[in-house]
Design a protein around this motif. Structure first.
Motif, PDB file in Angstrom:
ATOM      1  N   GLU A   1      -5.052   7.556  -8.390  1.00  0.00           N
ATOM      2  CA  GLU A   1      -4.787   6.268  -7.750  1.00  0.00           C
ATOM      3  C   GLU A   1      -3.392   5.784  -8.137  1.00  0.00           C
ATOM      4  OE1 GLU A   1      -7.839   3.505  -8.721  1.00  0.00           O
ATOM      5  OE2 GLU A   1      -9.438   4.656  -7.745  1.00  0.00           O
ATOM      6  N   TYR A   2      -3.060   5.919  -9.416  1.00  0.00           N
ATOM      7  CA  TYR A   2      -1.729   5.529  -9.871  1.00  0.00           C
ATOM      8  C   TYR A   2      -0.658   6.386  -9.212  1.00  0.00           C
ATOM      9  CZ  TYR A   2       2.394   5.329 -12.860  1.00  0.00           C
ATOM     10  OH  TYR A   2       3.690   5.232 -13.299  1.00  0.00           O
ATOM     11  N   LEU A   3      -0.866   7.702  -9.178  1.00  0.00           N
ATOM     12  CA  LEU A   3       0.130   8.611  -8.600  1.00  0.00           C
ATOM     13  C   LEU A   3       0.323   8.361  -7.111  1.00  0.00           C
ATOM     14  CD1 LEU A   3      -0.890  11.892 -10.473  1.00  0.00           C
ATOM     15  CD2 LEU A   3       1.158  10.506 -10.865  1.00  0.00           C
ATOM     16  N   ARG A   4      -0.754   8.017  -6.412  1.00  0.00           N
ATOM     17  CA  ARG A   4      -0.608   7.689  -4.988  1.00  0.00           C
ATOM     18  C   ARG A   4       0.216   6.417  -4.790  1.00  0.00           C
ATOM     19  NH1 ARG A   4      -5.746  10.402  -4.486  1.00  0.00           N
ATOM     20  NH2 ARG A   4      -6.877   8.583  -5.291  1.00  0.00           N
ATOM     21  N   SER A   5       0.064   5.452  -5.701  1.00  0.00           N
ATOM     22  CA  SER A   5       0.864   4.231  -5.587  1.00  0.00           C
ATOM     23  C   SER A   5       2.337   4.523  -5.855  1.00  0.00           C
ATOM     24  CB  SER A   5       0.346   3.157  -6.547  1.00  0.00           C
ATOM     25  OG  SER A   5       0.667   3.458  -7.886  1.00  0.00           O
ATOM     26  N   VAL A   6       2.623   5.408  -6.808  1.00  0.00           N
ATOM     27  CA  VAL A   6       4.007   5.803  -7.078  1.00  0.00           C
ATOM     28  C   VAL A   6       4.590   6.512  -5.862  1.00  0.00           C
ATOM     29  CG1 VAL A   6       5.500   7.285  -8.485  1.00  0.00           C
ATOM     30  CG2 VAL A   6       3.662   5.973  -9.572  1.00  0.00           C
ATOM     31  N   TYR A   7       3.806   7.409  -5.292  1.00  0.00           N
ATOM     32  CA  TYR A   7       4.266   8.142  -4.102  1.00  0.00           C
ATOM     33  C   TYR A   7       4.576   7.183  -2.955  1.00  0.00           C
ATOM     34  CZ  TYR A   7       3.760  10.721   0.265  1.00  0.00           C
ATOM     35  OH  TYR A   7       3.957  11.215   1.536  1.00  0.00           O
ATOM     36  N   SER A   8       3.717   6.202  -2.744  1.00  0.00           N
ATOM     37  CA  SER A   8       3.947   5.242  -1.660  1.00  0.00           C
ATOM     38  C   SER A   8       5.239   4.468  -1.868  1.00  0.00           C
ATOM     39  CB  SER A   8       2.767   4.260  -1.557  1.00  0.00           C
ATOM     40  OG  SER A   8       1.589   4.942  -1.178  1.00  0.00           O
ATOM     41  N   THR A   9       5.509   4.082  -3.112  1.00  0.00           N
ATOM     42  CA  THR A   9       6.741   3.352  -3.416  1.00  0.00           C
ATOM     43  C   THR A   9       7.959   4.214  -3.128  1.00  0.00           C
ATOM     44  OG1 THR A   9       5.632   2.067  -5.140  1.00  0.00           O
ATOM     45  CG2 THR A   9       8.036   2.154  -5.219  1.00  0.00           C
ATOM     46  N   ILE A  10       7.918   5.466  -3.577  1.00  0.00           N
ATOM     47  CA  ILE A  10       9.045   6.379  -3.344  1.00  0.00           C
ATOM     48  C   ILE A  10       9.250   6.583  -1.847  1.00  0.00           C
ATOM     49  CG2 ILE A  10       9.885   8.742  -3.651  1.00  0.00           C
ATOM     50  CD1 ILE A  10       8.230   8.772  -6.279  1.00  0.00           C
ATOM     51  N   LEU A  11       8.155   6.812  -1.134  1.00  0.00           N
ATOM     52  CA  LEU A  11       8.258   7.108   0.289  1.00  0.00           C
ATOM     53  C   LEU A  11       8.815   5.919   1.066  1.00  0.00           C
ATOM     54  CD1 LEU A  11       7.441   9.650   2.021  1.00  0.00           C
ATOM     55  CD2 LEU A  11       5.539   8.242   2.823  1.00  0.00           C
ATOM     56  N   LEU A  12       8.253   4.734   0.817  1.00  0.00           N
ATOM     57  CA  LEU A  12       8.626   3.579   1.620  1.00  0.00           C
ATOM     58  C   LEU A  12       9.951   2.951   1.175  1.00  0.00           C
ATOM     59  CD1 LEU A  12       5.111   1.925   1.997  1.00  0.00           C
ATOM     60  CD2 LEU A  12       6.344   3.311   3.671  1.00  0.00           C
ATOM     61  N   LYS A  13      10.162   2.869  -0.130  1.00  0.00           N
ATOM     62  CA  LYS A  13      11.352   2.161  -0.623  1.00  0.00           C
ATOM     63  C   LYS A  13      12.573   3.064  -0.705  1.00  0.00           C
ATOM     64  CE  LYS A  13      12.411  -1.554  -3.826  1.00  0.00           C
ATOM     65  NZ  LYS A  13      11.881  -2.413  -4.906  1.00  0.00           N
ATOM     66  N   ASP A  14      12.374   4.308  -1.165  1.00  0.00           N
ATOM     67  CA  ASP A  14      13.521   5.182  -1.428  1.00  0.00           C
ATOM     68  C   ASP A  14      13.829   6.151  -0.296  1.00  0.00           C
ATOM     69  OD1 ASP A  14      13.933   4.045  -3.943  1.00  0.00           O
ATOM     70  OD2 ASP A  14      12.474   5.373  -4.868  1.00  0.00           O
TER      71      ASP A  14
END
Length: 402
Positions: free
Chosen positions: A187-200
């Protein structure tokens, strides 16, 4: 406050540059631990100089939301830089400040403070720093935890169970504070992935087809270690019924690389200077994030995960890495660090004679005396054999300082 766990390989590299009039930039994927390394540097500065003035700006925190441009940054710093004594400026995610390079260049010229930054966008950082601060900055690539660090962070002993956890959950540092139980890590790793994908990637690169971008990342996760070419890009586009050119797909791959989510590894001629323009491989900066995207089946996925882990081990130790091409033969990894090379073949097992002949034979075809390794999962180790090629199990290799 979260307890800091030392990562001395980074702080020791940064230490000689403290109090030098040069910008220190830590680059890497979000949540990879850059901020914690900066905090360790701050602690070292405070230990040596308790009177030092430390200015810390973290662009991920709400309190610094109004620092949007280099003018905002300059105005903010005026409140702090007039005090007597030494000044140290730390900026997290500096690329979030538009035109940051102009303010930093001015600070360097005035020698008002010692500057440390982190950034999560390779293109922006390299472009702006190279253009406006050439020769006045030094970069340190920060990576996910090595296997040895993983054991330290999670207080584990080496062994097959610990190795399996590393290959399952990867090396994001914050997992040490939330544990490796049930589905919480993913769950934590998916949230990190979402941040990278959408923000970066999406926001930074102004990507329109987000759904296709997500499909592309899933495709990469399914094909770790496979050669990526224009031909299979076209096949993938057709399978997704997407009306995009292969060039757009390549642009999306570049955006993902700029965000440090993936690493592009090109093919190079062994013993020569030729870099092949077609056919490259992609590996994830963090194994756990790739599993959070596509799930993980040990039996189905273990070979590609082994390959990703070996690649990470090489770059974590400062090697630049290519896929080696020797006539019709392929060497999984050719690694170079300041002219010192090594070659690595990765195989699930070499217990089968045909497989052993192929893996060792590819390395025997390389006519030089640099170290050569065959890495397998848990074979009976054959040791140094076949003209000095070293056979190592994966855990031994990941614990080895090359």
């Amino acid at each position: 406050m979260t307890t800091l766990i030392p990562r001395p390989q980074y702080t020791e590299r940064i230490a000689p540059f403290i109090d030098k009039n040069i910008i220190k930039v830590l680059t890497g994927q979000r949540r990879i631990g850059k901020s914690f390394i900066l905090r360790q540097v701050m602690e070292e500065i405070r230990r040596k100089d308790p009177e030092a003035h430390i200015i810390s700006i973290n662009k991920e925190l709400e309190q610094f939301r109004d620092i949007r441009t280099h003018e905002d940054l300059s105005h903010h710093l005026k409140l702090f830089l007039n005090k007597p004594g030494s000044h140290y400026l730390f900026i997290d995610e500096v690329q979030e400040i538009e035109g940051f390079q102009f303010c930093l260049r001015s600070l360097l010229a005035e020698e008002k403070c010692d500057i440390f930054c982190t950034g999560s966008n390779a293109q922006m950082l390299s472009g702006e720093l190279a253009t406006h601060l050439a020769g006045r900055s030094v970069s340190f690539d920060v990576h996910s935890l090595s296997y040895r660090e993983f054991l330290t962070f999670h207080r584990l002993e080496a062994g097959q169970e610990s190795l399996r956890k590393y290959l399952t959950f990867g090396g994001m540092p914050y997992l040490a504070h939330i544990g490796l139980e049930a589905d919480v890590p993913f769950e934590y790793l998916r949230s990190v992935y979402s941040t990278i994908l959408l923000k970066d990637t999406v926001a930074r690169e102004k990507i329109r087809n987000v759904h296709f971008l997500e499909d592309l990342v899933a495709y990469l996760a399914d094909n770790i270690g496979n050669l990526f070419s224009a031909n299979n890009i076209s096949k993938f586009l057709k399978s997704q019924r997407v009306d995009l050119s292969p060039q757009v797909t390549l642009n999306y791959l570049r955006a993902l690389s700029n965000a440090y989510l993936i690493h592009r590894v090109s093919r190079a001629e062994v013993g020569g200077l030729k870099i092949f323009e077609t056919g490259e491989k992609f590996y994830f900066e963090d194994i756990g994030i790739s599993h959070a995207i596509r799930g993980f089946n040990f039996r189905r996925d273990i070979h590609k995960v082994m390959e990703n882990a070996v690649y990470l081990h090489l770059i974590q130790q400062g090697y630049s890495v290519h896929v080696g091409q020797l006539k019709e033969q392929e060497i999984d990894f050719v690694a170079d660090k300041s002219g010192d090379k090594l070659y690595v073949q990765v195989s699930l097992s070499v217990a089968d004679e045909k497989t052993a002949t192929r893996e060792f034979g590819n390395l025997l075809a390389v006519q030089d005396n640099y170290p050569k390794y065959v890495v397998t999962l848990n074979d009976i180790i054959l040791g140094d054999n076949q003209e000095g090629i070293r056979h190592m199990n994966l855990e031994e290799f990941l614990l080895n300082e090359l």
